[in-house]
Design a protein around this motif. Structure first.
Motif, PDB file in Angstrom:
ATOM      1  N   SER A 440       0.830  -1.206   0.000  1.00  8.96           N
ATOM      2  CA  SER A 440       0.000   0.000   0.000  1.00  8.96           C
ATOM      3  C   SER A 440       0.866   1.259   0.000  1.00  8.96           C
ATOM      4  O   SER A 440       0.587   2.222  -0.740  1.00  8.96           O
ATOM      5  CB  SER A 440      -0.916  -0.009   1.217  1.00  8.96           C
ATOM      6  OG  SER A 440      -1.650   1.194   1.311  1.00  8.96           O
ATOM      7  N   LEU A 441       1.943   1.268   0.798  1.00  8.51           N
ATOM      8  CA  LEU A 441       2.828   2.432   0.825  1.00  8.51           C
ATOM      9  C   LEU A 441       3.542   2.588  -0.519  1.00  8.51           C
ATOM     10  O   LEU A 441       3.700   3.727  -1.019  1.00  8.51           O
ATOM     11  CB  LEU A 441       3.852   2.271   1.955  1.00  8.51           C
ATOM     12  CG  LEU A 441       4.886   3.394   2.068  1.00  8.51           C
ATOM     13  CD1 LEU A 441       4.212   4.745   2.294  1.00  8.51           C
ATOM     14  CD2 LEU A 441       5.896   3.093   3.170  1.00  8.51           C
ATOM     15  N   GLU A 442       3.944   1.488  -1.100  1.00  9.52           N
ATOM     16  CA  GLU A 442       4.621   1.555  -2.396  1.00  9.52           C
ATOM     17  C   GLU A 442       3.716   2.191  -3.450  1.00  9.52           C
ATOM     18  O   GLU A 442       4.143   3.086  -4.213  1.00  9.52           O
ATOM     19  CB  GLU A 442       5.023   0.146  -2.822  1.00  9.52           C
ATOM     20  CG  GLU A 442       5.770   0.081  -4.145  1.00  9.52           C
ATOM     21  CD  GLU A 442       6.111  -1.341  -4.553  1.00  9.52           C
ATOM     22  OE1 GLU A 442       6.482  -1.543  -5.721  1.00  9.52           O
ATOM     23  OE2 GLU A 442       5.990  -2.257  -3.709  1.00  9.52           O
ATOM     24  N   LEU A 443       2.449   1.775  -3.488  1.00 11.04           N
ATOM     25  CA  LEU A 443       1.498   2.338  -4.446  1.00 11.04           C
ATOM     26  C   LEU A 443       1.204   3.804  -4.140  1.00 11.04           C
ATOM     27  O   LEU A 443       1.092   4.635  -5.066  1.00 11.04           O
ATOM     28  CB  LEU A 443       0.200   1.524  -4.448  1.00 11.04           C
ATOM     29  CG  LEU A 443       0.320   0.067  -4.933  1.00 11.04           C
ATOM     30  CD1 LEU A 443      -0.992  -0.671  -4.723  1.00 11.04           C
ATOM     31  CD2 LEU A 443       0.718   0.044  -6.410  1.00 11.04           C
ATOM     32  N   ALA A 462       2.256   5.020   5.422  1.00 14.31           N
ATOM     33  CA  ALA A 462       3.533   4.912   6.131  1.00 14.31           C
ATOM     34  C   ALA A 462       3.326   4.568   7.609  1.00 14.31           C
ATOM     35  O   ALA A 462       4.041   3.748   8.184  1.00 14.31           O
ATOM     36  CB  ALA A 462       4.317   6.207   5.989  1.00 14.31           C
ATOM     37  N   ARG A 463       2.303   5.216   8.203  1.00 13.81           N
ATOM     38  CA  ARG A 463       2.009   4.924   9.604  1.00 13.81           C
ATOM     39  C   ARG A 463       1.512   3.487   9.764  1.00 13.81           C
ATOM     40  O   ARG A 463       1.886   2.787  10.707  1.00 13.81           O
ATOM     41  CB  ARG A 463       0.967   5.897  10.134  1.00 13.81           C
ATOM     42  CG  ARG A 463       1.545   7.274  10.470  1.00 13.81           C
ATOM     43  CD  ARG A 463       0.481   8.229  10.910  1.00 13.81           C
ATOM     44  NE  ARG A 463       1.067   9.494  11.360  1.00 13.81           N
ATOM     45  CZ  ARG A 463       0.388  10.625  11.481  1.00 13.81           C
ATOM     46  NH1 ARG A 463      -0.907  10.650  11.157  1.00 13.81           N
ATOM     47  NH2 ARG A 463       1.002  11.718  11.894  1.00 13.81           N
ATOM     48  N   ASP A 464       0.665   3.036   8.838  1.00 17.12           N
ATOM     49  CA  ASP A 464       0.170   1.665   8.892  1.00 17.12           C
ATOM     50  C   ASP A 464       1.325   0.661   8.790  1.00 17.12           C
ATOM     51  O   ASP A 464       1.362  -0.334   9.511  1.00 17.12           O
ATOM     52  CB  ASP A 464      -0.841   1.416   7.769  1.00 17.12           C
ATOM     53  CG  ASP A 464      -2.186   2.086   8.041  1.00 17.12           C
ATOM     54  OD1 ASP A 464      -2.397   2.516   9.193  1.00 17.12           O
ATOM     55  OD2 ASP A 464      -3.011   2.173   7.109  1.00 17.12           O
ATOM     56  N   LEU A 465       2.257   0.925   7.891  1.00 14.27           N
ATOM     57  CA  LEU A 465       3.376   0.009   7.719  1.00 14.27           C
ATOM     58  C   LEU A 465       4.226  -0.064   8.985  1.00 14.27           C
ATOM     59  O   LEU A 465       4.605  -1.154   9.437  1.00 14.27           O
ATOM     60  CB  LEU A 465       4.248   0.449   6.545  1.00 14.27           C
ATOM     61  CG  LEU A 465       5.505  -0.393   6.298  1.00 14.27           C
ATOM     62  CD1 LEU A 465       5.128  -1.827   5.990  1.00 14.27           C
ATOM     63  CD2 LEU A 465       6.358   0.216   5.195  1.00 14.27           C
ATOM     64  N   SER A 466       4.515   1.097   9.556  1.00 10.93           N
ATOM     65  CA  SER A 466       5.334   1.115  10.775  1.00 10.93           C
ATOM     66  C   SER A 466       4.643   0.364  11.916  1.00 10.93           C
ATOM     67  O   SER A 466       5.275  -0.438  12.623  1.00 10.93           O
ATOM     68  CB  SER A 466       5.597   2.563  11.188  1.00 10.93           C
ATOM     69  OG  SER A 466       6.342   2.624  12.391  1.00 10.93           O
ATOM     70  N   THR A 467       3.333   0.589  12.063  1.00 14.25           N
ATOM     71  CA  THR A 467       2.588  -0.067  13.144  1.00 14.25           C
ATOM     72  C   THR A 467       2.531  -1.576  12.953  1.00 14.25           C
ATOM     73  O   THR A 467       2.758  -2.346  13.885  1.00 14.25           O
ATOM     74  CB  THR A 467       1.161   0.506  13.215  1.00 14.25           C
ATOM     75  OG1 THR A 467       1.224   1.914  13.474  1.00 14.25           O
ATOM     76  CG2 THR A 467       0.365  -0.174  14.323  1.00 14.25           C
ATOM     77  N   ARG A 468       2.243  -2.014  11.742  1.00 14.41           N
ATOM     78  CA  ARG A 468       2.085  -3.450  11.490  1.00 14.41           C
ATOM     79  C   ARG A 468       3.416  -4.199  11.549  1.00 14.41           C
ATOM     80  O   ARG A 468       3.479  -5.325  12.031  1.00 14.41           O
ATOM     81  CB  ARG A 468       1.401  -3.671  10.137  1.00 14.41           C
ATOM     82  CG  ARG A 468      -0.105  -3.449  10.241  1.00 14.41           C
ATOM     83  CD  ARG A 468      -0.754  -3.151   8.913  1.00 14.41           C
ATOM     84  NE  ARG A 468      -2.190  -3.001   9.034  1.00 14.41           N
ATOM     85  CZ  ARG A 468      -2.804  -1.951   9.584  1.00 14.41           C
ATOM     86  NH1 ARG A 468      -2.081  -0.955  10.086  1.00 14.41           N
ATOM     87  NH2 ARG A 468      -4.124  -1.877   9.652  1.00 14.41           N
ATOM     88  N   GLN A 469       4.478  -3.589  11.059  1.00 12.37           N
ATOM     89  CA  GLN A 469       5.783  -4.253  11.156  1.00 12.37           C
ATOM     90  C   GLN A 469       6.227  -4.382  12.608  1.00 12.37           C
ATOM     91  O   GLN A 469       6.775  -5.416  13.004  1.00 12.37           O
ATOM     92  CB  GLN A 469       6.822  -3.472  10.348  1.00 12.37           C
ATOM     93  CG  GLN A 469       6.678  -3.644   8.841  1.00 12.37           C
ATOM     94  CD  GLN A 469       7.750  -2.876   8.083  1.00 12.37           C
ATOM     95  OE1 GLN A 469       8.252  -1.851   8.564  1.00 12.37           O
ATOM     96  NE2 GLN A 469       8.097  -3.345   6.895  1.00 12.37           N
ATOM     97  N   ASP A 470       5.991  -3.344  13.399  1.00 11.98           N
ATOM     98  CA  ASP A 470       6.350  -3.410  14.809  1.00 11.98           C
ATOM     99  C   ASP A 470       5.510  -4.473  15.529  1.00 11.98           C
ATOM    100  O   ASP A 470       6.026  -5.241  16.348  1.00 11.98           O
ATOM    101  CB  ASP A 470       6.155  -2.045  15.465  1.00 11.98           C
ATOM    102  CG  ASP A 470       6.720  -1.991  16.868  1.00 11.98           C
ATOM    103  OD1 ASP A 470       7.954  -1.939  17.009  1.00 11.98           O
ATOM    104  OD2 ASP A 470       5.923  -2.026  17.829  1.00 11.98           O
TER     105      ASP A 470
END
Length: 538
Positions: A440-443, A462-470
């Motif tokens: 999603s961030l890439e798109l 970007a916030r979603d990616l950081s939250t989910r990876q953590d």
């Protein structure tokens, strides 16, 4: 001189021996035989405890669940660093050494209890006494008789002994109690071994989890810096407003602000490892290096619930505590009965009264006395009865505590299994979620660069990616943490003893310099083995 034939024919008359003296050896033999048989108080038997036939999630875990638990379960993670840490902790952990020293203390106390089976007093005595007698004692000469009451000196040397026969099993019950205490101390050492092993593994998993969270945060900082660069460039070219640039900068600062907190948690985990290893807090980065979160292969061997009764040291410790208290109840009940003892003295004594001389001590001063004695408690105003009641109440407490320990062991295992399975499910979902967030961030970045979407879309992605990876990193660590908790609940890991023994050689030398310890850890068998007990070699 030759005796007449008649005298030889009739023989000489031997001195008469009192009948009581002839019966005394038989009486003593009878007392010994009876004292070896009688033993008041209840004999201990392990309490019955209802155990389930299987684990609640056995069907989910599959056929491997009923396999015997591996004693070196940490090797399933296939992590050389973890293996090295555990080997070092087993030899250096201070709380583990304290429990090992308690085993030595319990062993010494057992020796004291065994010593009570033999004559309790065996001592050499000697004295030189000067006496000035009173002129008004009942044996003093009356005034006017002309008899003197002179000072005198008396010498005495000999051997004094007293032996309370264990007629009612008081001292044998004391040995049983001390033996149970020794076994409980050994089980406590094994429980400490299980706890230290699990704590080191969990601290190590936490350290790796925090490392991964830091790596994720660093990676997100790099991504967000690139987003800030793009937003700044578009603002400079007038393609977007300043708001996009400020939003990108705000997100970057938020992510950067999380790094010091993670770094502090990493330091705390590292310091916890140092203490578990018996070291002052120090930098272990070179030794630990960087590695992924340890994972175990699929298929969890749990055994069956009944195995907990022999495998968990705390369950066996509770059983031994109950056994020891059962024996103490017998010790208390023995106070109701008479105490039968033997005592005596053999030696020499003399004085300088009249024609006597202290120089005659060894030539004419031989003296001896001895015989049995009996002491029967009569009026104690409920002290003995209430002591028995108190000991019986403690025994029942110990039995109840044993049952509670078994229930707690079952609960901890079931909770750990459920936590492990749920962590696996959560991690599987978060793996997909993190992959979707990355795409999603890439798109969103491509669309923002093309001008087909605003920066809010990029910010959200970007916030979603950081939250989910953590969250994924935490869930991955949770799987390993919960697996360690399962093995701890199952009581695995206490059979593997430290390579150099439970007590460091330096500590042994220090103790020997103070005290004659006889056999220390290098001589095996200091803890008696029995049943399913495998005590530490100390």
């Amino acid at each position: 001189m030759t005796l007449p034939a008649r005298t030889l024919a009739l023989g000489t008359q031997a001195p008469a021996v009192p009948a009581a003296s002839r019966c005394l050896p038989l009486l003593l033999l009878l007392l010994f035989m009876l004292s070896a048989c009688a033993k008041v108080g209840p004999d201990f038997s392990a309490p019955d405890t209802a155990m389930p036939t299987g684990w609640q999630d056995a069907a989910v875990l599959g056929a491997t669940a009923t396999r015997e638990v591996s004693e070196e379960w940490w090797r399933t993670f296939d992590d050389a660093t973890l293996n090295g840490l555990l080997a070092e902790a087993r030899g250096g952990n201070l709380s583990l050494q304290v429990t090992a020293l308690r085993v030595l203390e319990a062993r010494a106390r057992l020796g004291v209890a065994v010593g009570n089976l033999y004559p309790q007093r065996q001592q050499a005595t000697g004295g030189l006494t000067w006496t000035h007698p009173s002129d008004r004692t009942p044996t003093a000469p009356q005034p006017g008789t002309g008899r003197g009451n002179p000072d005198y000196v008396q010498t005495s040397v000999g051997l004094d002994a007293a032996w309370e026969l264990d007629f009612w099993g008081k001292y044998r019950r004391g040995v049983e109690a001390a033996d149970a205490d020794l076994r409980a101390a050994a089980a406590d050492y094994e429980a400490a071994m299980v706890a230290v092993t699990a704590n080191v593994a969990q601290s190590y998993v936490l350290y790796r989890t925090l490392q991964q969270q830091l790596a994720i945060a660093d990676n997100n900082v790099a991504i967000q810096r690139e987003s800030l660069r793009i937003a700044t460039a578009r603002f400079n070219y007038g393609a977007t407003s300043e708001r996009d640039m400020r939003q990108a900068l705000s997100l970057l600062r938020d992510t950067e602000a999380s790094i010091p907190s993670l770094a502090h948690s990493l330091r705390e985990a590292r310091n916890a490892l140092c203490v578990l290893l018996g070291k002052p807090p120090q930098d272990l980065a070179a030794m630990l290096g960087t590695a992924p979160i340890p994972t175990a292969p699929a298929g969890l061997a749990l055994g069956i619930p009944a195995d907990l009764l022999r495998r968990r040291p705390d369950v066996r410790k509770a059983e031994y505590a109950a056994a020891g208290q059962c024996a103490r109840l017998g010790v208390a009940k023995a106070d109701f009965y008479p105490s039968i003892s033997l005592g005596g003295f053999v030696g020499f004594t003399a004085s300088n009264v009249g024609a006597f001389s202290t120089g005659d001590t060894f030539s004419h001063g031989f003296t001896a006395y001895g015989g049995p004695g009996l002491t029967l408690p009569l009026f104690n105003y409920g002290r003995i009865a209430n002591n028995v009641r108190a000991q019986d109440a403690r025994f029942q407490q110990a039995l109840t505590a044993y049952r509670e320990t078994v229930l707690s062991a079952l609960r901890e295992t079931e909770d750990g299994i459920d936590r492990y399975l749920n962590a696996q499910g959560r991690a599987a979902l978060l793996t997909e979620s993190a992959a979707d967030a990355a795409r999603s961030l890439e798109l969103a970045m491509v669309q923002y660069q093309e001008g087909s979407t605003d920066f809010t879309t990029v910010l959200t992605a970007a916030r979603d990616l950081s939250t989910r990876q953590d969250a994924l990193a935490q869930a991955s660590g949770e799987i390993s943490q919960s697996l360690v908790a399962v093995f701890k609940a199952l009581g695995g890991g206490w059979r593997t003893l430290p390579e150099n023994g439970p007590i460091p050689l330096e500590t042994q030398r220090e103790m020997r310099a103070r005290t004659d310890w006889g056999a220390l850890p290098e001589e095996h068998g200091a803890v008696p083995a029995g049943g399913d007990v495998r005590p530490p070699d100390i």
